[in-house]
Design a protein around this motif. Structure first.
Motif, PDB file in Angstrom:
ATOM      1  N   LEU A   1       0.585  -1.215  -0.099  1.00  0.00           N
ATOM      2  CA  LEU A   1      -0.456  -0.547   0.149  1.00  0.00           C
ATOM      3  C   LEU A   1       1.170   0.954  -0.159  1.00  0.00           C
ATOM      4  O   LEU A   1       0.082   1.724  -1.043  1.00  0.00           O
ATOM      5  CB  LEU A   1      -1.361   0.031   1.468  1.00  0.00           C
ATOM      6  CG  LEU A   1      -1.977   1.116   1.405  1.00  0.00           C
ATOM      7  CD1 LEU A   1      -2.890   1.321  -0.170  1.00  0.00           C
ATOM      8  CD2 LEU A   1      -3.314   1.151   2.744  1.00  0.00           C
ATOM      9  N   THR A   2       1.721   1.526   1.027  1.00  0.00           N
ATOM     10  CA  THR A   2       2.922   2.462   1.159  1.00  0.00           C
ATOM     11  C   THR A   2       3.406   2.305  -0.199  1.00  0.00           C
ATOM     12  O   THR A   2       3.290   3.959  -0.987  1.00  0.00           O
ATOM     13  CB  THR A   2       3.898   3.030   1.963  1.00  0.00           C
ATOM     14  OG1 THR A   2       2.970   1.952   3.365  1.00  0.00           O
ATOM     15  CG2 THR A   2       5.037   3.573   1.956  1.00  0.00           C
ATOM     16  N   PRO A   3       4.312   1.937  -0.755  1.00  0.00           N
ATOM     17  CA  PRO A   3       4.570   1.909  -2.488  1.00  0.00           C
ATOM     18  C   PRO A   3       3.458   2.155  -3.447  1.00  0.00           C
ATOM     19  O   PRO A   3       4.003   3.455  -3.773  1.00  0.00           O
ATOM     20  CB  PRO A   3       5.340   0.957  -2.720  1.00  0.00           C
ATOM     21  CG  PRO A   3       4.933  -0.052  -1.723  1.00  0.00           C
ATOM     22  CD  PRO A   3       4.294   0.537  -0.416  1.00  0.00           C
ATOM     23  N   LEU A   4       2.109   1.594  -2.830  1.00  0.00           N
ATOM     24  CA  LEU A   4       1.013   2.646  -4.101  1.00  0.00           C
ATOM     25  C   LEU A   4       0.802   3.539  -4.060  1.00  0.00           C
ATOM     26  O   LEU A   4       0.523   4.178  -4.927  1.00  0.00           O
ATOM     27  CB  LEU A   4      -0.024   1.258  -4.151  1.00  0.00           C
ATOM     28  CG  LEU A   4       0.235  -0.277  -4.417  1.00  0.00           C
ATOM     29  CD1 LEU A   4      -0.402  -1.195  -4.001  1.00  0.00           C
ATOM     30  CD2 LEU A   4       0.561   0.044  -6.192  1.00  0.00           C
ATOM     31  N   GLU A   5       0.959   4.261  -2.190  1.00  0.00           N
ATOM     32  CA  GLU A   5       0.581   5.553  -2.472  1.00  0.00           C
ATOM     33  C   GLU A   5       1.441   6.571  -3.281  1.00  0.00           C
ATOM     34  O   GLU A   5       1.166   7.138  -3.800  1.00  0.00           O
ATOM     35  CB  GLU A   5       0.362   5.661  -0.672  1.00  0.00           C
ATOM     36  CG  GLU A   5      -0.653   5.224   0.118  1.00  0.00           C
ATOM     37  CD  GLU A   5      -0.907   5.210   1.379  1.00  0.00           C
ATOM     38  OE1 GLU A   5       0.490   5.769   1.886  1.00  0.00           O
ATOM     39  OE2 GLU A   5      -1.813   5.365   1.744  1.00  0.00           O
ATOM     40  N   GLU A   6       2.563   5.959  -2.555  1.00  0.00           N
ATOM     41  CA  GLU A   6       3.538   6.750  -3.729  1.00  0.00           C
ATOM     42  C   GLU A   6       3.603   6.973  -5.394  1.00  0.00           C
ATOM     43  O   GLU A   6       3.630   8.168  -6.010  1.00  0.00           O
ATOM     44  CB  GLU A   6       4.842   6.124  -3.368  1.00  0.00           C
ATOM     45  CG  GLU A   6       5.620   6.959  -1.880  1.00  0.00           C
ATOM     46  CD  GLU A   6       5.585   8.036  -1.170  1.00  0.00           C
ATOM     47  OE1 GLU A   6       6.269   9.054  -2.140  1.00  0.00           O
ATOM     48  OE2 GLU A   6       5.779   8.194  -0.287  1.00  0.00           O
ATOM     49  N   GLN A   7       3.114   5.419  -5.820  1.00  0.00           N
ATOM     50  CA  GLN A   7       3.341   5.427  -6.915  1.00  0.00           C
ATOM     51  C   GLN A   7       1.618   5.952  -7.783  1.00  0.00           C
ATOM     52  O   GLN A   7       1.740   7.163  -8.590  1.00  0.00           O
ATOM     53  CB  GLN A   7       2.948   3.876  -7.821  1.00  0.00           C
ATOM     54  CG  GLN A   7       4.129   2.967  -7.286  1.00  0.00           C
ATOM     55  CD  GLN A   7       4.209   1.438  -7.841  1.00  0.00           C
ATOM     56  OE1 GLN A   7       3.163   1.303  -8.347  1.00  0.00           O
ATOM     57  NE2 GLN A   7       4.956   0.453  -6.910  1.00  0.00           N
ATOM     58  N   ALA A   8       1.109   6.439  -6.559  1.00  0.00           N
ATOM     59  CA  ALA A   8      -0.939   6.697  -6.511  1.00  0.00           C
ATOM     60  C   ALA A   8      -0.349   8.464  -7.228  1.00  0.00           C
ATOM     61  O   ALA A   8      -0.821   8.893  -8.014  1.00  0.00           O
ATOM     62  CB  ALA A   8      -1.233   6.367  -5.705  1.00  0.00           C
ATOM     63  N   LYS A   9       0.587   8.722  -5.907  1.00  0.00           N
ATOM     64  CA  LYS A   9       0.729  10.331  -6.443  1.00  0.00           C
ATOM     65  C   LYS A   9       1.593  10.876  -7.465  1.00  0.00           C
ATOM     66  O   LYS A   9       1.351  11.545  -7.849  1.00  0.00           O
ATOM     67  CB  LYS A   9       1.796  10.012  -5.234  1.00  0.00           C
ATOM     68  CG  LYS A   9       1.176  10.630  -3.404  1.00  0.00           C
ATOM     69  CD  LYS A   9       1.852  11.146  -2.125  1.00  0.00           C
ATOM     70  CE  LYS A   9       1.522  10.902  -1.267  1.00  0.00           C
ATOM     71  NZ  LYS A   9       2.281  11.333  -0.045  1.00  0.00           N
ATOM     72  N   THR A  10       2.493   9.723  -7.373  1.00  0.00           N
ATOM     73  CA  THR A  10       3.077  10.020  -8.727  1.00  0.00           C
ATOM     74  C   THR A  10       2.602   9.559 -10.176  1.00  0.00           C
ATOM     75  O   THR A  10       2.169  11.164 -11.729  1.00  0.00           O
ATOM     76  CB  THR A  10       4.102   9.011  -9.324  1.00  0.00           C
ATOM     77  OG1 THR A  10       5.241   9.058  -7.826  1.00  0.00           O
ATOM     78  CG2 THR A  10       5.254   9.495 -10.555  1.00  0.00           C
ATOM     79  N   ALA A  11       0.891   8.538 -10.253  1.00  0.00           N
ATOM     80  CA  ALA A  11       0.572   9.084 -11.032  1.00  0.00           C
ATOM     81  C   ALA A  11      -0.683  10.231 -10.986  1.00  0.00           C
ATOM     82  O   ALA A  11      -0.861  10.393 -12.632  1.00  0.00           O
ATOM     83  CB  ALA A  11      -0.554   7.756 -11.195  1.00  0.00           C
ATOM     84  N   LYS A  12      -0.860  10.718 -10.211  1.00  0.00           N
ATOM     85  CA  LYS A  12      -1.367  11.912 -10.308  1.00  0.00           C
ATOM     86  C   LYS A  12      -1.067  12.841 -10.839  1.00  0.00           C
ATOM     87  O   LYS A  12      -1.836  13.630 -11.728  1.00  0.00           O
ATOM     88  CB  LYS A  12      -2.190  12.103  -8.382  1.00  0.00           C
ATOM     89  CG  LYS A  12      -3.400  13.189  -8.496  1.00  0.00           C
ATOM     90  CD  LYS A  12      -3.636  13.407  -6.786  1.00  0.00           C
ATOM     91  CE  LYS A  12      -4.356  14.372  -6.990  1.00  0.00           C
ATOM     92  NZ  LYS A  12      -5.237  14.728  -5.431  1.00  0.00           N
ATOM     93  N   LYS A  13       0.070  13.214 -10.349  1.00  0.00           N
ATOM     94  CA  LYS A  13       0.701  14.097 -10.967  1.00  0.00           C
ATOM     95  C   LYS A  13       0.759  14.194 -12.126  1.00  0.00           C
ATOM     96  O   LYS A  13       0.891  14.770 -12.864  1.00  0.00           O
ATOM     97  CB  LYS A  13       2.018  14.050 -10.630  1.00  0.00           C
ATOM     98  CG  LYS A  13       3.308  15.308 -10.863  1.00  0.00           C
ATOM     99  CD  LYS A  13       2.629  16.871 -10.362  1.00  0.00           C
ATOM    100  CE  LYS A  13       3.737  17.989 -11.201  1.00  0.00           C
ATOM    101  NZ  LYS A  13       2.914  19.282  -9.844  1.00  0.00           N
ATOM    102  N   TYR A  14       1.583  12.356 -12.748  1.00  0.00           N
ATOM    103  CA  TYR A  14       1.277  12.341 -14.494  1.00  0.00           C
ATOM    104  C   TYR A  14       0.330  12.924 -14.773  1.00  0.00           C
ATOM    105  O   TYR A  14       0.331  13.202 -16.024  1.00  0.00           O
ATOM    106  CB  TYR A  14       1.583  10.923 -14.136  1.00  0.00           C
ATOM    107  CG  TYR A  14       1.115  10.560 -15.889  1.00  0.00           C
ATOM    108  CD1 TYR A  14       2.136  10.557 -17.063  1.00  0.00           C
ATOM    109  CD2 TYR A  14       0.510   9.711 -16.471  1.00  0.00           C
ATOM    110  CE1 TYR A  14       2.359  10.633 -17.877  1.00  0.00           C
ATOM    111  CE2 TYR A  14      -0.010   9.635 -17.367  1.00  0.00           C
ATOM    112  CZ  TYR A  14       1.159   9.471 -18.907  1.00  0.00           C
ATOM    113  OH  TYR A  14       1.142   9.038 -19.651  1.00  0.00           O
TER     114      TYR A  14
END
Length: 357
Positions: free
Chosen positions: A202-215
């Motif tokens: 979940l934690t790395p996925l949250e980071e990935q989600a933030k990155t995806a949101k920024k993307y």
């Protein structure tokens, strides 16, 4: 619901189509050993879906097809049909008579039919369980089964009564439901494992989600700018297109005019070609006439030379004749003078003679 009739055709010893009617009460089939009594029970077990050739007293399933005799050929298939009276609607179907059939061909192909419609073995087993009948049930008791029933343990004997009472269908449904529950529990266990793994990530996925949101934000901005750029380019392209369209229109008009001019030139060229052909034809005729005139002129020159030679000859002859004429004139003058002289002499002589006489 009652069992009405059994039809066999080509099954084991029943080469001809054989039908056995079952009326109210008990029906008994008697006969000596080897006459085929057990084949009747085997046919019932077989049409209900028996898959073991051993249970049918054979080495393979093709043994149930009539093998032939010395006087009769073997058959290529066999068929058995069971007729049930369903006037009490015990079976869940609209038919008042239910016919369950099975066919087997020598190539191994098998068919199950209910009221002449091809179905699956599963459908036959299901409809038979509805009435407590099946190939494994004790509604069909073969040789040796009675001893087995009598010597059975209480639990086994209980199963016999449940089978005869039609409880087996519900137990089968229960077992199927329990198996479905087990499959569901397995799926839940796998789902819990997946949830656990997802919680760990979940934690790395949250980071990935933030990155995806920024993307996605940057992608939306890029799309917005791209769209504006496309609109800007479209407006300018539309203006350029209008200018180009006007130029194309002018070029097309000019091209049409040039095409018309070319068409006129082609027409004139064709006319000139036709005129040139006519001139060539006239030149050819004139050339032929020139040749004819040249030949005629040569002939006239030859004739003229002949005429000139003839004229010269005549001129020379004329001179000769004129000379001869002058000579003749001189001679004539001399002759005339002589004649005159002779006349004078004659006159003189006449005068002299006249005077003497």
């Amino acid at each position: 619901m009652t069992f009405k009739k059994l039809e066999m055709y080509g099954f084991k010893s029943f080469a001809d189509k054989t039908a056995i009617e079952f009326n109210n009460g008990m029906t008994a089939i008697v006969g000596p050993n080897g006459c085929g009594k057990s084949n009747i029970a085997d046919s019932v077990r077989w049409v209900l879906g028996e898959q073991s050739a051993k249970q049918l007293r054979g080495s393979n399933m093709k043994d149930v097809i009539f093998k032939g005799t010395e006087k009769r050929k073997e058959m290529s298939f066999c068929e058995v049909s069971l007729y049930f009276d369903n006037s009490d609607n015990e079976l869940p179907t609209e038919y008042k008579e239910v016919v369950v059939s099975r066919k087997l061909y020598r190539d191994g192909q098998s068919e199950y039919l209910i009221n002449k419609k091809i179905v699956r073995l599963k459908d036959v087993v299901a409809i038979m369980h509805d009435i407590g009948l099946g190939k494994e049930g004790y509604s069909i008791i073969g040789q040796g089964k009675i001893d087995e029933v009598l010597s059975a343990k209480p639990d086994d004997r209980r199963f016999i009564f449940e089978e005869a009472a039609g409880v087996a269908k519900f137990k089968q449904d229960k077992n199927e439901s329990e198996r479905a529950l087990l499959r569901t529990e397995d799926k839940l266990s796998r789902l819990n494992d997946i949830i656990y793994e997802m919680e760990r990530n979940l934690t790395p996925l949250e980071e990935q989600a933030k990155t995806a949101k920024k993307y996605f934000e940057l992608r939306d901005k890029a799309r917005y700018y791209d769209l504006n750029n496309y609109i800007y380019q479209y407006e300018h392209i539309a203006q350029d297109k209008a200018v180009i369209d006007n130029k194309i229109k002018a070029y097309n008009e000019e091209l049409d005019a040039k095409n018309k001019a070319v068409a006129a030139i082609d027409k004139k060229y064709e006319q000139l070609l036709n005129k040139n052909s006519e001139i060539d034809f006239e030149i050819k005729n004139l050339h032929e006439k020139e040749i004819a005139l040249s030949i005629g002129l040569e002939q006239e020159k030859s004739e003229r030379n002949l005429i000139e030679q003839e004229i010269k000859h005549l001129s020379d002859r004329k001179v000769e004749l004129l000379t001869e004429l002058e000579q003749n004139k001189v001679a004539q003058t001399i002759i005339s003078t002589n004649i005159e002289n002779e006349k004078l002499s004659l006159e003189k002589l006449k005068s002299e003679n006249f005077s003497t006489g």
